[in-house]
Design an enzyme around this catalytic site. Structure first.
Site, PDB file in Angstrom:
ATOM      1  N   SER A  63       0.891  -1.157   0.068  1.00  0.00           N
ATOM      2  CA  SER A  63       0.007  -0.129   0.042  1.00  0.00           C
ATOM      3  C   SER A  63       1.001   1.345  -0.201  1.00  0.00           C
ATOM      4  O   SER A  63       1.630   1.528  -1.003  1.00  0.00           O
ATOM      5  CB  SER A  63      -1.003  -0.203   1.278  1.00  0.00           C
ATOM      6  OG  SER A  63      -1.756   1.219   1.341  1.00  0.00           O
ATOM      7  N   ASP A 276      -2.903   6.398  -3.044  1.00  0.00           N
ATOM      8  CA  ASP A 276      -1.612   5.491  -2.326  1.00  0.00           C
ATOM      9  C   ASP A 276      -1.290   4.519  -3.353  1.00  0.00           C
ATOM     10  O   ASP A 276      -1.849   4.494  -4.564  1.00  0.00           O
ATOM     11  CB  ASP A 276      -2.208   5.050  -1.193  1.00  0.00           C
ATOM     12  CG  ASP A 276      -2.879   3.870  -1.043  1.00  0.00           C
ATOM     13  OD1 ASP A 276      -3.544   3.482  -2.200  1.00  0.00           O
ATOM     14  OD2 ASP A 276      -3.047   3.072  -0.179  1.00  0.00           O
ATOM     15  N   GLU A 372     -12.072   6.328   6.470  1.00  0.00           N
ATOM     16  CA  GLU A 372     -10.976   6.563   7.553  1.00  0.00           C
ATOM     17  C   GLU A 372     -10.535   8.126   7.209  1.00  0.00           C
ATOM     18  O   GLU A 372     -10.406   8.602   5.739  1.00  0.00           O
ATOM     19  CB  GLU A 372      -9.864   6.007   7.363  1.00  0.00           C
ATOM     20  CG  GLU A 372     -10.243   4.401   8.036  1.00  0.00           C
ATOM     21  CD  GLU A 372      -9.039   3.622   8.337  1.00  0.00           C
ATOM     22  OE1 GLU A 372      -8.854   3.149   9.632  1.00  0.00           O
ATOM     23  OE2 GLU A 372      -8.318   3.179   7.375  1.00  0.00           O
ATOM     24  N   ALA A 373      -9.742   9.010   7.951  1.00  0.00           N
ATOM     25  CA  ALA A 373      -9.520  10.464   7.544  1.00  0.00           C
ATOM     26  C   ALA A 373      -8.486  10.257   6.448  1.00  0.00           C
ATOM     27  O   ALA A 373      -8.338  11.183   5.731  1.00  0.00           O
ATOM     28  CB  ALA A 373      -9.078  10.957   8.715  1.00  0.00           C
ATOM     29  N   ASN A 374      -7.662   9.187   6.397  1.00  0.00           N
ATOM     30  CA  ASN A 374      -6.700   9.070   5.562  1.00  0.00           C
ATOM     31  C   ASN A 374      -7.140   8.697   4.092  1.00  0.00           C
ATOM     32  O   ASN A 374      -6.298   8.564   3.146  1.00  0.00           O
ATOM     33  CB  ASN A 374      -5.573   8.028   5.761  1.00  0.00           C
ATOM     34  CG  ASN A 374      -6.042   6.693   5.879  1.00  0.00           C
ATOM     35  OD1 ASN A 374      -7.043   6.455   5.305  1.00  0.00           O
ATOM     36  ND2 ASN A 374      -5.922   5.935   6.910  1.00  0.00           N
ATOM     37  N   ARG A 499      -2.864   5.935  21.309  1.00  0.00           N
ATOM     38  CA  ARG A 499      -3.257   4.434  20.938  1.00  0.00           C
ATOM     39  C   ARG A 499      -2.235   3.789  20.439  1.00  0.00           C
ATOM     40  O   ARG A 499      -1.221   4.375  19.723  1.00  0.00           O
ATOM     41  CB  ARG A 499      -4.675   4.260  19.988  1.00  0.00           C
ATOM     42  CG  ARG A 499      -4.592   4.817  18.642  1.00  0.00           C
ATOM     43  CD  ARG A 499      -5.556   4.406  18.020  1.00  0.00           C
ATOM     44  NE  ARG A 499      -5.496   3.185  17.120  1.00  0.00           N
ATOM     45  CZ  ARG A 499      -4.740   2.775  16.253  1.00  0.00           C
ATOM     46  NH1 ARG A 499      -3.870   4.168  15.515  1.00  0.00           N
ATOM     47  NH2 ARG A 499      -4.769   1.870  15.589  1.00  0.00           N
ATOM     48  N   ALA A 500      -1.913   2.484  20.514  1.00  0.00           N
ATOM     49  CA  ALA A 500      -0.951   1.724  19.872  1.00  0.00           C
ATOM     50  C   ALA A 500      -1.207   1.613  18.640  1.00  0.00           C
ATOM     51  O   ALA A 500      -2.315   1.117  18.323  1.00  0.00           O
ATOM     52  CB  ALA A 500      -0.671   0.453  20.720  1.00  0.00           C
ATOM     53  N   GLY A 502      -1.411  -0.369  14.845  1.00  0.00           N
ATOM     54  CA  GLY A 502      -1.736  -1.842  14.532  1.00  0.00           C
ATOM     55  C   GLY A 502      -0.531  -2.189  13.694  1.00  0.00           C
ATOM     56  O   GLY A 502      -0.323  -3.367  13.512  1.00  0.00           O
ATOM     57  N   ARG A 508       0.533   6.117  18.737  1.00  0.00           N
ATOM     58  CA  ARG A 508      -0.020   7.297  18.041  1.00  0.00           C
ATOM     59  C   ARG A 508      -0.445   8.466  18.963  1.00  0.00           C
ATOM     60  O   ARG A 508      -1.192   7.960  19.823  1.00  0.00           O
ATOM     61  CB  ARG A 508      -0.834   7.100  17.065  1.00  0.00           C
ATOM     62  CG  ARG A 508      -0.111   6.275  15.835  1.00  0.00           C
ATOM     63  CD  ARG A 508      -1.021   6.190  14.582  1.00  0.00           C
ATOM     64  NE  ARG A 508      -0.718   5.084  13.718  1.00  0.00           N
ATOM     65  CZ  ARG A 508       0.442   4.895  12.909  1.00  0.00           C
ATOM     66  NH1 ARG A 508       1.286   6.151  12.623  1.00  0.00           N
ATOM     67  NH2 ARG A 508       0.482   4.095  12.139  1.00  0.00           N
TER      68      ARG A 508
HETATM   69  P1  NG1 Z   1      -2.397   2.111  12.435  1.00  0.00           P
HETATM   70  O1  NG1 Z   1      -0.842   1.847  12.260  1.00  0.00           O
HETATM   71  O2  NG1 Z   1      -2.903   0.916  13.460  1.00  0.00           O
HETATM   72  O3  NG1 Z   1      -2.666   3.496  13.191  1.00  0.00           O
HETATM   73  C1  NG1 Z   1      -2.787   2.864   9.994  1.00  0.00           C
HETATM   74  C2  NG1 Z   1      -3.603   3.744   9.524  1.00  0.00           C
HETATM   75  C3  NG1 Z   1      -5.156   3.308   9.698  1.00  0.00           C
HETATM   76  C4  NG1 Z   1      -5.140   2.138   8.589  1.00  0.00           C
HETATM   77  C5  NG1 Z   1      -3.929   1.127   8.753  1.00  0.00           C
HETATM   78  C6  NG1 Z   1      -3.842   0.260   7.456  1.00  0.00           C
HETATM   79  C7  NG1 Z   1      -4.015   6.259  10.566  1.00  0.00           C
HETATM   80  C8  NG1 Z   1      -3.643   7.019  11.842  1.00  0.00           C
HETATM   81  N1  NG1 Z   1      -3.661   4.738  10.823  1.00  0.00           N
HETATM   82  O4  NG1 Z   1      -3.056   1.937  11.217  1.00  0.00           O
HETATM   83  O5  NG1 Z   1      -6.057   4.089   9.307  1.00  0.00           O
HETATM   84  O6  NG1 Z   1      -4.981   2.710   7.264  1.00  0.00           O
HETATM   85  O7  NG1 Z   1      -2.785   1.780   9.065  1.00  0.00           O
HETATM   86  O8  NG1 Z   1      -2.689  -0.374   7.468  1.00  0.00           O
HETATM   87  O9  NG1 Z   1      -3.773   6.524   9.504  1.00  0.00           O
HETATM   88 ZN    ZN Z   2      -3.430   1.330   0.197  1.00  0.00          ZN
END
Ligand code: NG1
Ligand code: ZN
Length: 534
Positions: A63, A276, A372-374, A499-500, A502, A508
């Site tokens: 990604s 992306d 998601e905001a992203n 939060r941690a 993932g 973060r």
């Molecule tokens: P984590 O690393 O859990 O914050 C990030 C993105 C998620 C999602 C995942 C997919 C942020 C803050 N977090 O997750 O929205 O896209 O990666 O891999 O953008």
């Molecule tokens: Zn992607």
């Protein structure tokens, strides 16, 4: 043909690594993923057998991550994620280091297969990364050792493979070819536009992160008389440039234009967009002609645009009983939530980060919009949605209402319901703007974002950061949440959570407040509290 033992020996698991299957599948440095790709070939085949031979997808991509990374993800028959109950098996299996262990996991799963004669079917695709062909070969070997049939679709966007997987299992969804994907999109866009007397959409310049989206968008442009795209950062054959100083993640996190556009002069008040690396996230933006300022239209904005478009169409249909909900995560800007609740008068729900959570929550509505905001998100439509609208249409006499109902039905074909899709989300946004007669400036004026910041901190053990309330409150470390609350209370419109991650070994910190200065102070204050754990 490889035997199980030969396959296992050909793809040894590197020592000292623990692989973990998350929302994005397995992600790691591409050169250390061969054993995982081989095993994912087996996982997908076993999943296919367990479903009586339904087609399962495997996508090889990392990604928005840097070029040297890669990932392997399984797609379920209806284009959805691998169900959560398979994740522990996927993890144990990927981490199995001895042949005995490896073989036992396979035999145990095979024992549970209801029809032992079911033939595994797997389709595969990858993004443009240099490690892609090698990992593809490993995944193909994995399918082969289970005696499955594999079809390699070459390079595709992630959402295209989701689309194809669905088509193989549900032919009514569309034709199971790459051309079928373009044709569904073009035909549906053309039908919607013609309802309003329009022939085409305006050309848009898209930064495709030097990823696979560039090739696919150029193909779509060449096939279509209604859609027109000009691609920048479209060096699909330069995997080393993937996501470098460009793409949706860069634009969203840096809150600025992709480097190439910074150098040229972007046209004022004109819509631009960034994808992306695997084209499942999209953000839009423009440069305000009056202030010369960069204005980001992120995932929250796309969600609000879709909600106002779908909401205004639904409002025209008297008496139809269709529920609509918007699903966000804690990273959604507070102003977007307020706009949806107070201006659009629609309900907003929150889930933890990760598409699988949002997707699942959105399935509970007739129209479930999640972003998601992203920039990752889509809209899900229920079966009831289609039948209610068809019923309405069958007896509607008012021309305006008929057009609204037809548009709503067509939108469920235009939007890729299997997963967030940069191409289909962008086309839907363009259709919404065109039909609503809305300019980018007016889109940007729907609400004013609260200044916000996102920090990434290294800590000793991110595992100690556990949360509740859709990740908005810390349960542990004990006492830390109270200190954050205290810090937040000292800033106007303050909001902050920890939060941690993932997907990375980090914690973060998000902060938002009424002014830039307060947001900065709040963010720094909360970071200081967290840094005691580093
Ligand atoms: P984590 O690393 O859990 O914050 C990030 C993105 C998620 C999602 C995942 C997919 C942020 C803050 N977090 O997750 O929205 O896209 O990666 O891999 O953008
Ligand atoms: Zn992607």
């Amino acid at each position: 043909m490889l035997s199980l033992k030969e396959g296992f020996d050909k793809y040894p698991k590197p020592k000292g690594i623990t692989y973990s299957y998350g929302t994005a599948g397995f992600r790691y440095i591409g050169d250390l993923l061969d054993s995982v790709a081989f095993k994912v070939g087996i996982i997908a085949s076993l999943r296919s057998m367990s479903l009586g031979g339904k087609t399962i997808g495997i996508v090889i991509t990392a990604s928005h991550n840097p070029p040297e990374q890669n990932g392997v993800k399984v797609i379920d028959p209806m284009g959805e994620m691998l169900p959560q109950e398979w994740e522990p098996f996927a993890n144990d299996f990927a981490n199995s280091g001895t042949f005995e262990e490896f073989q036992k996991y396979i035999m145990d799963k095979l024992d549970q297969v209801p029809d032992q004669r079911a033939k595994p079917r797997v389709i595969l695709a990858r993004d443009t990364r240099a490690s892609g062909p090698r990992l593809l070969k490993a995944a193909l070997d994995g399918v082969a050792v289970i005696n499955g049939t594999a079809t390699d679709f070459g390079k595709l966007t992630t959402p295209q493979l989701h689309y194809l997987t669905r088509c193989f299992n549900d032919p009514a969804f569309g034709r199971n070819t790459e051309e079928g994907y373009y044709s569904k999109l073009i035909t549906t866009a053309r039908k919607i536009l013609s309802l309003y007397g329009f022939k085409s959409l305006p050309e848009v310049t898209v930064d495709t992160a030097n990823g696979i989206g560039g090739d696919k968008l150029r193909k779509l442009d060449s096939l279509s008389d209604v859609l027109s795209f000009s691609v920048i950062n479209g060096k699909t054959d330069h995997p080393d440039l993937l996501n470098v100083d460009c793409g949706a993640d860069y634009v969203k996190t840096q809150q600025k234009l992709p480097a190439e556009l910074q150098k040229s002069s972007p046209k004022p008040d004109q819509l631009y967009s960034s994808f992306d690396g695997d084209a499942d996230r999209v953000v839009c933006y423009f440069v305000d002609g009056k202030t010369d300022k960069f204005r980001l239209l992120d995932g929250d904005r796309i969600a609000t645009l879709f909600a106002s478009f779908l909401g205004s169409l639904l409002k025209q249909l008297d008496g139809v009983d269709i529920t609509m909900g918007i699903v966000q995560t804690a990273y959604a800007n507070g102003s977007s939530t307020k706009f949806i609740r107070e201006k659009l008068k629609l309900p907003v729900y929150f889930t933890p980060t990760g598409v699988k959570h949002l997707h699942h929550r959105a399935q509970q509505f007739d129209v479930g919009i999640y972003f998601e905001a992203n920039g990752h998100g889509t809209v899900l439509f229920s079966k009831k949605y289609t039948s209610v609208l068809n019923g309405f249409l069958a007896q509607a006499t008012d021309q305006k209402q008929k057009i609204a109902a037809q548009t709503l039905l067509l939108l469920s074909d235009l939007i890729n319901q299997t997963v967030g899709d940069s191409i289909s989300d962008l086309v839907t946004a363009l259709v919404a703007l065109k039909v609503m007669g809305k300019s980018v400036n007016s889109w940007g004026a729907d609400y004013t974002e609260l200044p916000n910041r996102l920090y990434k901190l290294k800590v000793k053990d991110r595992g100690v950061f556990t949360t509740t309330d859709a990740e908005r409150k810390l349960v542990s470390p004990q006492g830390l949440q109270a200190e954050i609350d205290e810090e937040v209370s000292r800033h106007r419109q303050g909001r902050s959570f920890v939060r941690a991650s993932g997907s990375e070994d980090a914690v973060r910190v998000y902060a938002e407040a009424e002014t830039e200065e307060e947001c900065h102070r709040l963010g720094e204050g909360v970071c200081k509290l967290v840094q005691r754990f580093s």
